[in-house]
Design a protein around this motif. Structure first.
Motif, PDB file in Angstrom:
ATOM      1  N   THR A  39      -3.532   6.283 -27.159  1.00 21.52           N
ATOM      2  CA  THR A  39      -4.721   6.596 -27.952  1.00 21.52           C
ATOM      3  C   THR A  39      -5.074   5.534 -28.983  1.00 21.52           C
ATOM      4  O   THR A  39      -6.157   5.587 -29.576  1.00 21.52           O
ATOM      5  CB  THR A  39      -4.523   7.935 -28.685  1.00 21.52           C
ATOM      6  OG1 THR A  39      -3.336   7.850 -29.511  1.00 21.52           O
ATOM      7  CG2 THR A  39      -4.342   9.081 -27.688  1.00 21.52           C
ATOM      8  N   ASP A  40      -4.201   4.583 -29.197  1.00 23.68           N
ATOM      9  CA  ASP A  40      -4.409   3.573 -30.243  1.00 23.68           C
ATOM     10  C   ASP A  40      -5.233   2.408 -29.687  1.00 23.68           C
ATOM     11  O   ASP A  40      -4.693   1.370 -29.302  1.00 23.68           O
ATOM     12  CB  ASP A  40      -3.053   3.086 -30.766  1.00 23.68           C
ATOM     13  CG  ASP A  40      -3.191   2.065 -31.886  1.00 23.68           C
ATOM     14  OD1 ASP A  40      -4.303   1.928 -32.440  1.00 23.68           O
ATOM     15  OD2 ASP A  40      -2.184   1.398 -32.197  1.00 23.68           O
ATOM     16  N   ASP A  41      -6.552   2.573 -29.666  1.00 23.66           N
ATOM     17  CA  ASP A  41      -7.416   1.544 -29.086  1.00 23.66           C
ATOM     18  C   ASP A  41      -7.354   0.240 -29.868  1.00 23.66           C
ATOM     19  O   ASP A  41      -7.308  -0.841 -29.272  1.00 23.66           O
ATOM     20  CB  ASP A  41      -8.866   2.049 -29.021  1.00 23.66           C
ATOM     21  CG  ASP A  41      -9.063   3.144 -27.992  1.00 23.66           C
ATOM     22  OD1 ASP A  41      -8.201   3.269 -27.093  1.00 23.66           O
ATOM     23  OD2 ASP A  41     -10.063   3.870 -28.085  1.00 23.66           O
ATOM     24  N   LEU A  42      -7.346   0.308 -31.205  1.00 22.60           N
ATOM     25  CA  LEU A  42      -7.301  -0.927 -31.986  1.00 22.60           C
ATOM     26  C   LEU A  42      -5.986  -1.659 -31.767  1.00 22.60           C
ATOM     27  O   LEU A  42      -5.964  -2.889 -31.586  1.00 22.60           O
ATOM     28  CB  LEU A  42      -7.504  -0.622 -33.474  1.00 22.60           C
ATOM     29  CG  LEU A  42      -7.461  -1.836 -34.413  1.00 22.60           C
ATOM     30  CD1 LEU A  42      -8.454  -2.908 -33.987  1.00 22.60           C
ATOM     31  CD2 LEU A  42      -7.723  -1.390 -35.858  1.00 22.60           C
ATOM     32  N   GLY A  43      -4.876  -0.922 -31.742  1.00 20.77           N
ATOM     33  CA  GLY A  43      -3.582  -1.553 -31.476  1.00 20.77           C
ATOM     34  C   GLY A  43      -3.545  -2.206 -30.108  1.00 20.77           C
ATOM     35  O   GLY A  43      -2.996  -3.304 -29.939  1.00 20.77           O
ATOM     36  N   ASN A  44      -4.146  -1.554 -29.119  1.00 19.70           N
ATOM     37  CA  ASN A  44      -4.170  -2.117 -27.775  1.00 19.70           C
ATOM     38  C   ASN A  44      -5.096  -3.324 -27.678  1.00 19.70           C
ATOM     39  O   ASN A  44      -4.913  -4.179 -26.811  1.00 19.70           O
ATOM     40  CB  ASN A  44      -4.590  -1.048 -26.761  1.00 19.70           C
ATOM     41  CG  ASN A  44      -3.488  -0.051 -26.482  1.00 19.70           C
ATOM     42  OD1 ASN A  44      -2.301  -0.373 -26.584  1.00 19.70           O
ATOM     43  ND2 ASN A  44      -3.857   1.178 -26.150  1.00 19.70           N
ATOM     44  N   ALA A  45      -6.092  -3.401 -28.568  1.00 23.43           N
ATOM     45  CA  ALA A  45      -6.949  -4.588 -28.616  1.00 23.43           C
ATOM     46  C   ALA A  45      -6.241  -5.740 -29.336  1.00 23.43           C
ATOM     47  O   ALA A  45      -6.318  -6.901 -28.914  1.00 23.43           O
ATOM     48  CB  ALA A  45      -8.264  -4.260 -29.309  1.00 23.43           C
ATOM     49  N   LEU A  46      -5.523  -5.428 -30.420  1.00 17.74           N
ATOM     50  CA  LEU A  46      -4.791  -6.451 -31.170  1.00 17.74           C
ATOM     51  C   LEU A  46      -3.604  -6.992 -30.382  1.00 17.74           C
ATOM     52  O   LEU A  46      -3.141  -8.114 -30.627  1.00 17.74           O
ATOM     53  CB  LEU A  46      -4.286  -5.865 -32.488  1.00 17.74           C
ATOM     54  CG  LEU A  46      -5.334  -5.596 -33.565  1.00 17.74           C
ATOM     55  CD1 LEU A  46      -4.761  -4.689 -34.642  1.00 17.74           C
ATOM     56  CD2 LEU A  46      -5.823  -6.903 -34.175  1.00 17.74           C
TER      57      LEU A  46
END
Length: 447
Positions: A165-172
Motif C-alpha cells: 500500500t505504500d505507493d510513495l515508498g515504492n516510487a522512492l
C-alpha cells in the motif's frame, strides 16, 4: 575513488568508462541541506536542470548533468545508529567503501553488497544496485526511510510502510533521482558477519547441473561465463564468524589487482581490441587462467573485487524460473558467435522487490550482465542482447546500457505511469530530468 578536486578541476564530466560525457554550466558541492535547497530553488527560478553525479559509476545516461552538476561529496558520514532496532542513518553522499568500517564500530554490517564499492549510498539506492543471493535484494531494498529535497526546494521525509500500500515508498525505492535529491537514508542493517569466498572453474554443463543446489547451499552464488568457451568461474560466498581479513590476503589482493587485472588481463584485452578476430582465443586463455582460490574476512572486505580494466556493460533481469533455458541458449549462441566480446557474462540471483521501477517487478530473478572492453565496439553484443531479451521479458538495470524505448518500458513496468504521476508531484518543473530520462520515461525523442 572519486576525487572532488579532479571533479572541480575538469570543466567536463564523464562516467566511469568515459562513454557518457557532458559539459555542465556549473559544478556545485553543497555542504548542507540548506545550501542544497538554495541551489535547487535557484535552478528552478532560472529554468535550469540539476543532476547529482555521485561517483559516475553508471553506464547509462541517467546521471548525465546537462546544466548543473551536483556532488554530495561534502555530505557524508554515519549520522546515527540504533543497535537494538538495527537501523543506521547516513548522509546520502557516503561512499559504500566508507560504510563497512563505520558500521563495524557498532557491531553491524550491510545485509548485502555488490562487488564494486565506489558508489555513493544515494546513487546505489537510486538505481537499485545489487549483489547476489536467492534471499537477498538490492541496496534500495535495505532503505527504510528517506529524506530528500524536491524540485521546489522543499525537504521531505518518508518511512517505508506496507509494500502493498505504500505507493510513495515504492516510487522512492528506485527513483533515479527523479523525485529529488536524497540527503539522508536510513538502512536496515544486520549483525556484523564474515564471509568465506571460494572460486573454481567448471564446465558449463556441470555448473548448470549444480546451480540450484549451489545457490541454496551458499549465501551468495555468482558465475562468470566466458563466451565461446563452455567454461565458467563459479564464486560462492558463505557466512562465517566475523573476523578481519589477514594482512597476507590483503597483500595478495593488491598483487592480484596490480599484476593480474592491470597487467595480464589488460594485455589480453588490448590484444583483443587490436585484433578482434582473437576475442574467442582471449576468452579461452582467460577461462583457463582462473585459479581455485579462497578468501576470508569481514563481509565488507570480501565483497569488493578490484576493477582494473574498464568496460561497458548492459544488464537484464529475467524470471529465475527461466534461467536454465535462457543461459543454455545464450551459451549455445555464443559458442558459435561471441558477438565480439571476450569478457565473461556475470550471472547473479536476486530476490523480488516491490518498487515501481524495480527490475524484479516482484519476482525472484536471475540477473545477466554483459560486458565489452573499453575501446571495442559494444554495439554487436548490445544490439543482439536488446532483441534477444525480448523473448524473456528482460528488464534492464537502470545504471547500465539499455536500448529500450518508452513504449517498451511501459509494457515491462506496469506501474510506470503511476510512478510518473508521483514524480510530477515532487518535481513539477522537471528540474531533475535530462534528455536520457526524458526519452526513457516521458517518450521524448532522443537527441
Amino acid at each position: 575513488m572519486f576525487s572532488l578536486r579532479q571533479w572541480h578541476g575538469n570543466s567536463n564530466w564523464q562516467n566511469w568508462v568515459g562513454y557518457v560525457t557532458a559539459e555542465p554550466e556549473q559544478k556545485l558541492a553543497p555542504s548542507s541541506v540548506a545550501e542544497l535547497q538554495d541551489i535547487i530553488k535557484s535552478a528552478r527560478r532560472n529554468n535550469k536542470r540539476v543532476r547529482v553525479t555521485g561517483a559516475a559509476h553508471s553506464f547509462s545516461g541517467c546521471a548525465k548533468p546537462e546544466e548543473i552538476a551536483i556532488s554530495l561529496h561534502n555530505m557524508r558520514g554515519l549520522i546515527s545508529v540504533d543497535t537494538e532496532a538495527k537501523l543506521a542513518t547516513m548522509h546520502a553522499g557516503t561512499y559504500l567503501y566508507e560504510i563497512g568500517k563505520a558500521l563495524k564500530q557498532h557491531g553491524l554490517a550491510l545485509e548485502n553488497m555488490g562487488d564494486v564499492q565506489a558508489q555513493t549510498i544515494a546513487g546505489a539506492a537510486s538505481t537499485a544496485t545489487h549483489g547476489t543471493g536467492l534471499t537477498l535484494g538490492s541496496i534500495a531494498n535495505q532503505v527504510v526511510a528517506w529524506e530528500w529535497v524536491d524540485g521546489t526546494g522543499e525537504v521531505h521525509t518518508h518511512q517505508r510502510g506496507n509494500p502493498q500500500t505504500d505507493d510513495l515508498g515504492n516510487a522512492l525505492h528506485a527513483s533515479l533521482g527523479m523525485l529529488g535529491v536524497f540527503t539522508k537514508l536510513t538502512l536496515k542493517v544486520v549483525d556484523l558477519y564474515g564471509l568465506q569466498e571460494r572460486n573454481e572453474v567448471l564446465d558449463f554443463e556441470e555448473g548448470l547441473a549444480r546451480f540450484d543446489d549451489t545457490a541454496h547451499a551458499h549465501r551468495h552464488l555468482e558465475w562468470f561465463l566466458f563466451p565461446g568457451t563452455n567454461k565458467l568461474q563459479q564464486k560462492t560466498l558463505s557466512g562465517i564468524e566475523p573476523k578481519p581479513m589477514s594482512s597476507t590476503q590483503k597483500l595478495k589482493d593488491k598483487f592480484d589487482s596490480a599484476i593480474t587485472l592491470n597487467g595480464a588481463f589488460y594485455v589480453l584485452c588490448e590484444l583483443a581490441r587490436m585484433k578482434p578476430s582473437l576475442t574467442q582465443k582471449v576468452s579461452q586463455i582467460s577461462a583457463s587462467s582462473i585459479p581455485n582460490t579462497k578468501r576470508e574476512g569481514y563481509s565488507y572486505e570480501v565483497f569488493p573485487t578490484p576493477r582494473g580494466v574498464k568496460f561497458n556493460e548492459s544488464e537484464y533481469f529475467i524470471a529465475l524460473s527461466d534461467f536454465e533455458a535462457c543461459i543454455t541458449e545464450i551459451n549455445d549462441i555464443l559458442l558459435k558467435d561471441n558477438k565480439g566480446s571476450h569478457f565473461p557474462i556475470e550471472v547473479r540471483t536476486h530476490k523480488g522487490e516491490t518498487g515501481m521501477l524495480s527490475a524484479t517487478q516482484g519476482e525472484d530473478c536471475a540477473v545477466l550482465s554483459f560486458h565489452v572492453y573499453k575501446g571495442m565496439d559494444s554495439e554487436p553484443l548490445f544490439d543482439w542482447l536488446y532483441e534477444y531479451m525480448k523473448k524473456w521479458q528482460g528488464r534492464p538495470h537502470w545504471g547500465k546500457v539499455n536500448k529500450l524505448s518508452h513504449v517498451e518500458l511501459q509494457h515491462l513496468y506496469p506501474k510506470l505511469d503511476q510512478f510518473l504521476q508521483i514524480r510530477h508531484e515532487y518535481d513539477p518543473d522537471n528540474v531533475f530530468m535530462n534528455r536520457w530520462l526524458e526519452q526513457k520515461f516521458l517518450g521524448h525523442a532522443s537527441s
